[in-house]
Design an enzyme around this catalytic site. Sequence first.
Site, PDB file in Angstrom:
ATOM      1  N   GLY A  16      90.489 114.220 110.432  1.00  0.00           N
ATOM      2  CA  GLY A  16      90.932 115.570 110.072  1.00  0.00           C
ATOM      3  C   GLY A  16      89.869 116.279 109.243  1.00  0.00           C
ATOM      4  O   GLY A  16      88.985 115.640 108.677  1.00  0.00           O
ATOM      5  N   ARG A  79      91.670 112.580 117.718  1.00  0.00           N
ATOM      6  CA  ARG A  79      92.005 111.875 118.953  1.00  0.00           C
ATOM      7  C   ARG A  79      90.780 111.396 119.707  1.00  0.00           C
ATOM      8  O   ARG A  79      90.799 111.287 120.925  1.00  0.00           O
ATOM      9  CB  ARG A  79      92.842 112.783 119.852  1.00  0.00           C
ATOM     10  N   ASP A 111      88.563 106.820 105.984  1.00  0.00           N
ATOM     11  CA  ASP A 111      88.514 105.369 106.215  1.00  0.00           C
ATOM     12  C   ASP A 111      88.461 105.024 107.705  1.00  0.00           C
ATOM     13  O   ASP A 111      87.745 104.106 108.110  1.00  0.00           O
ATOM     14  CB  ASP A 111      89.670 104.655 105.509  1.00  0.00           C
ATOM     15  N   THR A 133      87.719 112.981 102.508  1.00  0.00           N
ATOM     16  CA  THR A 133      89.153 112.946 102.788  1.00  0.00           C
ATOM     17  C   THR A 133      89.872 113.581 101.609  1.00  0.00           C
ATOM     18  O   THR A 133      89.521 113.322 100.454  1.00  0.00           O
ATOM     19  CB  THR A 133      89.713 111.525 103.008  1.00  0.00           C
ATOM     20  N   ASP A 135      92.728 112.784 100.833  1.00  0.00           N
ATOM     21  CA  ASP A 135      93.648 111.774 100.295  1.00  0.00           C
ATOM     22  C   ASP A 135      93.034 110.983  99.136  1.00  0.00           C
ATOM     23  O   ASP A 135      93.759 110.384  98.339  1.00  0.00           O
ATOM     24  CB  ASP A 135      94.061 110.783 101.391  1.00  0.00           C
ATOM     25  N   ASP A 137      91.520 108.182  99.260  1.00  0.00           N
ATOM     26  CA  ASP A 137      91.842 106.757  99.341  1.00  0.00           C
ATOM     27  C   ASP A 137      90.661 105.865  99.738  1.00  0.00           C
ATOM     28  O   ASP A 137      90.825 104.667  99.899  1.00  0.00           O
ATOM     29  CB  ASP A 137      93.024 106.530 100.302  1.00  0.00           C
TER      30      ASP A 137
HETATM   31  O1  F6P Z   1      94.150 112.255 105.912  1.00  0.00           O
HETATM   32  C1  F6P Z   1      94.272 113.607 105.633  1.00  0.00           C
HETATM   33  C2  F6P Z   1      95.646 114.119 105.994  1.00  0.00           C
HETATM   34  O2  F6P Z   1      95.696 115.492 105.706  1.00  0.00           O
HETATM   35  C3  F6P Z   1      96.798 113.369 105.354  1.00  0.00           C
HETATM   36  O3  F6P Z   1      96.992 113.729 104.010  1.00  0.00           O
HETATM   37  C4  F6P Z   1      97.918 113.727 106.283  1.00  0.00           C
HETATM   38  O4  F6P Z   1      98.924 112.747 106.291  1.00  0.00           O
HETATM   39  C5  F6P Z   1      97.232 113.759 107.624  1.00  0.00           C
HETATM   40  O5  F6P Z   1      95.863 113.963 107.384  1.00  0.00           O
HETATM   41  C6  F6P Z   1      97.740 114.811 108.548  1.00  0.00           C
HETATM   42  O6  F6P Z   1      97.023 114.721 109.728  1.00  0.00           O
HETATM   43  P1  F6P Z   1      97.219 115.698 110.964  1.00  0.00           P
HETATM   44  O7  F6P Z   1      96.653 117.020 110.590  1.00  0.00           O
HETATM   45  O8  F6P Z   1      96.452 115.029 112.044  1.00  0.00           O
HETATM   46  O9  F6P Z   1      98.693 115.757 111.228  1.00  0.00           O
END
Ligand code: F6P
Length: 365
Positions: A16, A79, A111, A133, A135, A137
Amino acid sequence: MEAERPLRVCLLTGGGDAPGLNAAVRAFVHVATRRNVLVDASLFGFEGLLGTEQVVPLRLDDVRGILPRGGSILGCSTRSNPFVLIGDHHETLRNRLHELSIDALVLAGGDGTMSIACRLEELGVRCIGIPKTIDGDLGGTDVTCGIDSAVETATRAVDALHSTAEAHQRVMVLEVMGRNAGWIALRAGIAGGADAVLIPEIPYDVERVARKIRERQSLGRRFSIVVVGEGAMPVGGAASEVELSRPGHLARLGGAGERLADELRAHDLDHEVRVTVLGHLQRGGTPTAFDRLLATRLGAHAADLCAEQRFGRMVALRNGHIDSMPLGEAIRCVSRVDPDGELAECARAIGLELGAARGAARSAR
Ligand code: F6P
């Protein structure tokens, strides 16, 4: 005698998007160009390299004016995991790199992307990773690019919810992103002055949250703000998923806010409980100065590593300095909120309810 051709690398932004990616791309191209490294870009993650999108040259002119822009000028894809798309046909990717005269890949990602980089290295494809990221993490670095902007957005949301919560005497639940890490929720909750913060690392007892709301009411504070990380769960429960995991894709989290609101409503509070899901606003928009600066430093260092042919590494901020570490080591370090660490303790000390007593999170697991 034929002159040695310059090194040619292919840059891509995997997974993302995260605020700051464009700053990393820009810095990478600037430094690589100065160091005589040619840069191509695979559009939309690996899709360019796998042929469903393009691989294009990336030059200084292409990266002008992109510093304040969110998203990624290269496009992102969640994807396009090559190991899912081409399975064991590794030679497909290797042949494509050979065809394009690409000597190494530079992958900006979280990750998942770093794990892909690691596997590619094992197959003999030279890689450099740039950690991003929202997140937070990825543990090999003090901080990843993107999280500062996400926390800023979430904090502003907590600020904005205060006035409307107070006007209507409501309990406002704010669901924020972060997957299985509670960094965004806890940081924004503290910075925004929330009353309770629920994070994946601390399974919560809703009774404690209800008690906090009643306590506030008895003191004449007739509204409350609860920040909940999307991966939070009640004691004995699991994170709420809206789409189950499948090969190459993590489960999509969602619904933690509504679930908590229902649990609170069952406690007969004298307040209406409403939910706001902040969603992708946390990933969009102008990156903060912090993220732009960090991404610039990481992108510049990644280009230096390429020029020096030091592959198999992820650039990182460690103890305040830009550095790098082996990719394999980077993916082994996961960063999660320590339920009894300094940040959680600070939150408790200023009266925030975290849904469990100190020490309880460890025994609940
Ligand atoms: O990893 C980043 C993140 O924004 C997460 O916080 C969230 O769960 C996920 O990606 C959402 O992903 P998508 O936009 O693919 O639904």
